[in-house]
Design an enzyme around this catalytic site. Sequence first.
Site, PDB file in Angstrom:
ATOM      1  N   LYS A  71     -59.874  42.725  54.558  1.00 24.83           N
ATOM      2  CA  LYS A  71     -58.868  43.671  55.051  1.00 24.83           C
ATOM      3  C   LYS A  71     -57.510  43.016  55.330  1.00 24.83           C
ATOM      4  O   LYS A  71     -56.480  43.671  55.204  1.00 24.83           O
ATOM      5  CB  LYS A  71     -59.359  44.341  56.336  1.00 24.83           C
ATOM      6  N   GLY A 136     -61.261  43.029  68.353  1.00 25.10           N
ATOM      7  CA  GLY A 136     -61.238  42.612  66.954  1.00 25.10           C
ATOM      8  C   GLY A 136     -60.362  43.549  66.128  1.00 25.10           C
ATOM      9  O   GLY A 136     -59.523  44.285  66.657  1.00 25.10           O
TER      10      GLY A 136
END
Length: 280
Positions: A71, A136
């Site tokens: 990502k 996160g």
Amino acid sequence: MADSNRFKLAGVMGMPIFQSRSPIIHNHWIAVHGIKAAYGHFPVQIHQVEAAVRGLAALGLAGCNITLPHKVKAMPLMDHLTPMAQRVGAINCIVVQDDGSLHGHNNDGYGYVQSIKDDKPDWRADAGPITLLGAGGAARAVIIALIDAGALEIRLLNRSRDKAEQLAALNPQVVKVHDWSERHAALAGAAMVINTTNQGMYDQPPLDLMLDELPRTALVSDLIYVPLETPLIKAAKARGHLAVNGLGMLLNQAVPAFEAWFGVKPVIDAALRQKILATF
Ligand code: NAP
């Protein structure tokens, strides 16, 4: 590229990837709308991300989803990033433009807020303090979406406090860091508690969180969907809370991606939910 007769291809790129349910979601909508297209799994190793992403346009794909662990790494390969992708610092969707350029999107926060509204249509981000566990990548997208939705106080707790401090910089007026050891007490007076850690996933121990201080009216949300009922969701239901798992976030983040690739805004219908639930 703009040929309406063109068979369109898209997929989800990650490693490991064959556990992803995204093909079920998109192929369901492709069938519903009678679109000439298909959506598959793209297992891509870290060292091949650049070659794979650059190949999207060359192969004439409509685009792809990007999941762990790519990502962040795929971001600099984009020709354009949406403001949301820039703020999150990660992409979960690439849309190939007619000229072959690559646009990077992040729809995780949208998917999250929409999933909460699906289960609680009168939900408001400013209804009271929100206690959020974890700092996160998913937490970052969710916090930005909550701030945009009008959250007034987010109590942020993470095992590694430094990461929480970094996220608090998004909006220090709203995001207040508390120590991980204070997580049980940080539920007092909260309108909502959100687990964005991996604790409670099928291969992890349960999240260590005592709900005693949480008002019974509070909404409990867990981003995890494997299993569908984490120990946190089970405990919340046992106390009578409205409890929302992560499946709705997965389904809802897919909506804008599908629309961007195939030009139709799809609906999360009962048949799709049944197909997904049958995979658990
Ligand atoms: P990530 O970036 O790796 O973050 C993991 C988080 O879990 C960090 O805050 C980490 O804290 C915390 N953590 C790990 N082990 C812990 C422990 N033993 N005790 C307490 N905290 C611990 O992962 P992510 O991408 O944000 O994903 C987080 C979760 O969200 C995963 O379960 C994932 O499946 C889920 N998710 C769901 C969707 C959806 O569509 N529903 C989308 C994205 C993610 P430290 O900083 O201290 O390591």
